[in-house]
Design a protein around this motif. Structure first.
Motif, PDB file in Angstrom:
ATOM      1  N   ALA A 121     -62.535  40.557  16.002  1.00 54.74           N
ATOM      2  CA  ALA A 121     -61.899  39.584  16.889  1.00 54.74           C
ATOM      3  C   ALA A 121     -60.643  38.982  16.275  1.00 54.74           C
ATOM      4  CB  ALA A 121     -62.895  38.475  17.231  1.00 54.74           C
ATOM      5  N   ASN A 122     -60.580  38.885  14.944  1.00 51.15           N
ATOM      6  CA  ASN A 122     -59.398  38.341  14.271  1.00 51.15           C
ATOM      7  C   ASN A 122     -58.204  39.275  14.367  1.00 51.15           C
ATOM      8  OD1 ASN A 122     -59.633  35.760  13.375  1.00 51.15           O
ATOM      9  ND2 ASN A 122     -60.515  36.280  11.390  1.00 51.15           N
ATOM     10  N   ALA A 123     -58.469  40.589  14.460  1.00 46.72           N
ATOM     11  CA  ALA A 123     -57.393  41.576  14.441  1.00 46.72           C
ATOM     12  C   ALA A 123     -57.124  42.183  15.807  1.00 46.72           C
ATOM     13  CB  ALA A 123     -57.729  42.687  13.445  1.00 46.72           C
ATOM     14  N   LEU A 124     -58.018  41.980  16.755  1.00 45.10           N
ATOM     15  CA  LEU A 124     -57.900  42.590  18.079  1.00 45.10           C
ATOM     16  C   LEU A 124     -56.999  41.732  18.962  1.00 45.10           C
ATOM     17  CD1 LEU A 124     -59.006  45.014  19.704  1.00 45.10           C
ATOM     18  CD2 LEU A 124     -60.838  43.506  20.501  1.00 45.10           C
ATOM     19  N   SER A 125     -55.833  42.257  19.335  1.00 45.31           N
ATOM     20  CA  SER A 125     -54.870  41.476  20.123  1.00 45.31           C
ATOM     21  C   SER A 125     -54.727  42.030  21.533  1.00 45.31           C
ATOM     22  CB  SER A 125     -53.507  41.456  19.434  1.00 45.31           C
ATOM     23  OG  SER A 125     -52.996  42.759  19.302  1.00 45.31           O
ATOM     24  N   PHE A 126     -54.297  41.176  22.441  1.00 46.09           N
ATOM     25  CA  PHE A 126     -54.074  41.555  23.844  1.00 46.09           C
ATOM     26  C   PHE A 126     -53.012  40.623  24.423  1.00 46.09           C
ATOM     27  CE2 PHE A 126     -57.027  38.101  23.923  1.00 46.09           C
ATOM     28  CZ  PHE A 126     -56.822  37.435  25.131  1.00 46.09           C
ATOM     29  N   ARG A 132     -48.265  36.090  26.816  1.00 43.30           N
ATOM     30  CA  ARG A 132     -48.299  35.851  25.385  1.00 43.30           C
ATOM     31  C   ARG A 132     -49.256  36.820  24.705  1.00 43.30           C
ATOM     32  NH1 ARG A 132     -50.901  31.943  24.204  1.00 43.30           N
ATOM     33  NH2 ARG A 132     -51.709  31.199  26.218  1.00 43.30           N
ATOM     34  N   THR A 133     -48.964  37.127  23.448  1.00 42.35           N
ATOM     35  CA  THR A 133     -49.856  37.974  22.661  1.00 42.35           C
ATOM     36  C   THR A 133     -50.793  37.089  21.859  1.00 42.35           C
ATOM     37  OG1 THR A 133     -48.206  39.734  22.491  1.00 42.35           O
ATOM     38  CG2 THR A 133     -49.988  39.749  20.883  1.00 42.35           C
ATOM     39  N   SER A 134     -52.070  37.404  21.916  1.00 43.12           N
ATOM     40  CA  SER A 134     -53.085  36.593  21.239  1.00 43.12           C
ATOM     41  C   SER A 134     -54.197  37.496  20.731  1.00 43.12           C
ATOM     42  CB  SER A 134     -53.657  35.546  22.199  1.00 43.12           C
ATOM     43  OG  SER A 134     -54.762  34.868  21.641  1.00 43.12           O
TER      44      SER A 134
END
Length: 224
Positions: A121-126, A132-134
């Motif tokens: 979850a810390n590295a998975l972005s969307f 915005r990218t988070s």
């Protein structure tokens, strides 16, 4: 019809949690009851017997996944740390098809797990709806004010395509596992399923107490 509506069932048996056994690996065995109508000379008989069903363990999906690996160490679910790609694929096969619910899903239909992410979850972005990218961890922190306890663990993709941290999902009870039983668990299944004649009769009598049948003629012999 009544037991089919109230209890987990397969083609000819239904299962209750009156007799259970946790065999590890995220699997719990439930006692089931089989029934069939048999013609006899001048009458019809109802044959009732016991059966065994393998269920997914109820509880937080994170805990069930850790139980699958036989550990309590969350790093086993963190890609790049303890979790190898082969481990992730094995776990993914196990959880695919599970019905789960979330903390924010009060009163809504459960979701089905489709796959596991290849990153935590810390590295998975969307990209959010606002453009915005988070990361998944940041999203839950900013949107739901929730700080993940295991931010390095993989996420589960559910039916609508959302990626949700394992610790946010809860495995619903009474889900029959339709996948093959792992070979190392076969002994546990046989021990649970095998009963002495008088114990088998007692289990059948317990099944009558469930209320699925009011009057029954039990055909029971020592050969069962």
């Amino acid at each position: 019809m009544e037991p089919s509506l109230k209890y987990p069932f397969n083609v000819r048996s239904f299962f209750t949690n009156r007799e259970t056994k946790d065999i590890g690996g995220g699997i719990v065995l439930w006692r089931g009851y089989f029934q069939s109508v048999r013609p006899a000379i001048g009458k019809m008989l109802i044959n009732v017997d016991i059966s065994t069903g393998a269920m997914y363990k109820e509880g937080p999906l994170l805990n069930v996944c850790l139980d699958f690996f036989g550990t309590r160490d969350p790093s086993f679910l963190a890609p790049g740390k303890r979790m190898r790609e082969s481990d992730r694929v094995r776990l993914q096969r196990f959880v695919m098809g599970m019905r789960v619910t979330t903390r924010q899903q009060q009163g809504r239909a459960p979701r089905v797990v489709k796959r596991l992410s290849s990153a935590g979850a810390n590295a998975l972005s969307f990209t959010t709806r606002e453009g915005r990218t988070s990361t998944v961890a940041q999203y839950f922190r900013q949107t739901h004010n929730l700080e993940l306890k295991c931010p390095d663990a993989v996420c589960a993709e559910v039916g609508n395509g959302a990626l949700i941290p394992l610790e946010m999902l809860y495995v619903l009870p009474g889900q029959i596992m339709k996948k093959p039983i792992p070979p190392e668990k076969t002994k546990d299944v046989l021990e649970f399923a095998t009963k002495k004649p008088h114990e088998r009769l007692q289990s059948i009598a317990n099944g009558l107490g469930v209320g699925f049948i009011s009057t029954v003629l039990l055909c029971f012999t020592d050969s069962i």
